[in-house]
Design an enzyme around this catalytic site. Structure first.
Site, PDB file in Angstrom:
ATOM      1  N   GLY A   1      -8.682   1.326   2.046  1.00 51.74           N
ATOM      2  CA  GLY A   1      -8.295   0.209   2.897  1.00 51.74           C
ATOM      3  C   GLY A   1      -7.038   0.539   3.660  1.00 51.74           C
ATOM      4  O   GLY A   1      -6.241   1.385   3.243  1.00 51.74           O
TER       5      GLY A   1
ATOM      6  N   GLN B   1       0.490  -0.755   8.693  1.00 55.12           N
ATOM      7  CA  GLN B   1       0.639   0.582   8.106  1.00 55.12           C
ATOM      8  C   GLN B   1       0.564   1.692   9.149  1.00 55.12           C
ATOM      9  O   GLN B   1       0.839   2.850   8.837  1.00 55.12           O
ATOM     10  CB  GLN B   1      -0.433   0.820   7.033  1.00 55.12           C
ATOM     11  CG  GLN B   1      -0.224  -0.067   5.817  1.00 55.12           C
ATOM     12  CD  GLN B   1      -1.228   0.271   4.751  1.00 55.12           C
ATOM     13  OE1 GLN B   1      -2.362  -0.198   4.807  1.00 55.12           O
ATOM     14  NE2 GLN B   1      -0.840   1.087   3.797  1.00 55.12           N
TER      15      GLN B   1
ATOM     16  N   CYS C   1      -1.342   2.543  -2.671  1.00 54.82           N
ATOM     17  CA  CYS C   1      -1.217   2.120  -1.270  1.00 54.82           C
ATOM     18  C   CYS C   1      -0.823   3.331  -0.433  1.00 54.82           C
ATOM     19  O   CYS C   1       0.036   4.104  -0.848  1.00 54.82           O
ATOM     20  CB  CYS C   1      -0.158   1.033  -1.161  1.00 54.82           C
ATOM     21  SG  CYS C   1       0.125   0.468   0.528  1.00 54.82           S
ATOM     22  N   LEU C   2      -1.433   3.496   0.732  1.00 58.80           N
ATOM     23  CA  LEU C   2      -1.126   4.649   1.590  1.00 58.80           C
ATOM     24  C   LEU C   2       0.344   4.676   2.003  1.00 58.80           C
ATOM     25  O   LEU C   2       0.885   5.747   2.280  1.00 58.80           O
ATOM     26  CB  LEU C   2      -2.013   4.630   2.843  1.00 58.80           C
ATOM     27  CG  LEU C   2      -3.523   4.779   2.614  1.00 58.80           C
ATOM     28  CD1 LEU C   2      -4.273   4.656   3.930  1.00 58.80           C
ATOM     29  CD2 LEU C   2      -3.847   6.100   1.928  1.00 58.80           C
TER      30      LEU C   2
ATOM     31  N   HIS D   1      -5.475  -6.867  -1.295  1.00 55.77           N
ATOM     32  CA  HIS D   1      -4.366  -5.955  -0.994  1.00 55.77           C
ATOM     33  C   HIS D   1      -4.129  -5.873   0.522  1.00 55.77           C
ATOM     34  O   HIS D   1      -2.995  -6.010   0.993  1.00 55.77           O
ATOM     35  CB  HIS D   1      -4.695  -4.571  -1.577  1.00 55.77           C
ATOM     36  CG  HIS D   1      -3.672  -3.517  -1.310  1.00 55.77           C
ATOM     37  ND1 HIS D   1      -2.918  -2.956  -2.305  1.00 55.77           N
ATOM     38  CD2 HIS D   1      -3.276  -2.928  -0.159  1.00 55.77           C
ATOM     39  CE1 HIS D   1      -2.092  -2.054  -1.777  1.00 55.77           C
ATOM     40  NE2 HIS D   1      -2.300  -2.022  -0.474  1.00 55.77           N
ATOM     41  N   GLU D   2      -5.199  -5.673   1.285  1.00 57.08           N
ATOM     42  CA  GLU D   2      -5.042  -5.490   2.735  1.00 57.08           C
ATOM     43  C   GLU D   2      -4.615  -6.786   3.416  1.00 57.08           C
ATOM     44  O   GLU D   2      -3.804  -6.765   4.340  1.00 57.08           O
ATOM     45  CB  GLU D   2      -6.329  -4.940   3.361  1.00 57.08           C
ATOM     46  CG  GLU D   2      -6.789  -3.582   2.831  1.00 57.08           C
ATOM     47  CD  GLU D   2      -5.695  -2.535   2.736  1.00 57.08           C
ATOM     48  OE1 GLU D   2      -4.744  -2.571   3.537  1.00 57.08           O
ATOM     49  OE2 GLU D   2      -5.770  -1.677   1.841  1.00 57.08           O
TER      50      GLU D   2
ATOM     51  N   HIS E   1      -0.972  -7.288   3.181  1.00 57.74           N
ATOM     52  CA  HIS E   1      -0.214  -6.484   4.150  1.00 57.74           C
ATOM     53  C   HIS E   1       0.045  -7.273   5.431  1.00 57.74           C
ATOM     54  O   HIS E   1       1.093  -7.119   6.063  1.00 57.74           O
ATOM     55  CB  HIS E   1      -1.003  -5.227   4.539  1.00 57.74           C
ATOM     56  CG  HIS E   1      -0.717  -4.025   3.700  1.00 57.74           C
ATOM     57  ND1 HIS E   1       0.521  -3.450   3.635  1.00 57.74           N
ATOM     58  CD2 HIS E   1      -1.521  -3.269   2.914  1.00 57.74           C
ATOM     59  CE1 HIS E   1       0.473  -2.388   2.832  1.00 57.74           C
ATOM     60  NE2 HIS E   1      -0.759  -2.266   2.378  1.00 57.74           N
TER      61      HIS E   1
HETATM   62 CO    CO Z   1      -1.563  -0.874   1.042  1.00 61.99          CO
END
Ligand code: CO
Length: 162
Positions: free
Chosen positions: A45, A50, A87-88, A129-130, A133
């Protein structure tokens, strides 16, 4: 435009996002580029902040299904699950996080069409999660204050060393 993953503590990750109102070719291209950069980093995701863009756009890819979540709203959340999450924007950081087991999400896709997704398990975890963000809420906000501070220090140091 070459997209790059923004890492914590970059302030764009905390910034409020704006709803998408124009559904054009540039949006489709942006969604595709987000998908590519996410897959390049082995993510499931990604959210627009991000890559430094403060708009309500997220992509989740699980089991060859791509969910494009534009202007998403969680209509209902039920049950509970616990599992490890990363998380990226937090390379190398993982932690156990409690989430709802099932969510119903209303959103638009990249063409502007209204969509409704009822998902559970790992997919529901990624959706939550997304979507967080897009409100500037991050993985570490779920951790204890002590763990949060340790991670913050580690990532600030890492960023300063680059
Ligand atoms: Co994330």
């Amino acid at each position: 435009m070459e997209l790059r993953i923004v890492e914590f503590p970059n302030p764009v990750l905390r910034r409020a996002t704006k709803p998408v109102t124009v559904f054009d070719a540039a949006l489709k291209t942006f969604v595709d580029e987000m998908t590519v950069i996410m897959k390049d980093d082995d993510g499931v995701g990604i959210a627009a902040p991000q890559v430094g863009v403060s708009k309500k756009i997220a992509v989740v890819c699980i089991e060859n299904e791509r969910y494009v979540l534009i202007n998403p709203k969680i209509l209902s959340a039920e049950g509970e699950q616990s599992g490890e999450e990363g998380c990226l924007s937090f390379p190398g950081i993982f932690g156990e996080i409690k989430r709802a087991a099932r969510v119903v999400v209303e959103c638009q896709d990249e063409t502007g069409a209204k969509r409704r997704h009822e998902v559970e398990g790992f997919t529901a975890r990624a959706f939550q999660h997304e979507i967080e963000h897009l409100d500037g809420k991050l993985l570490i906000d779920h951790f204890s204050p002590i763990k949060r501070e340790l991670i913050r220090k580690r990532l600030v140091k890492r960023n300063n060393e680059r």
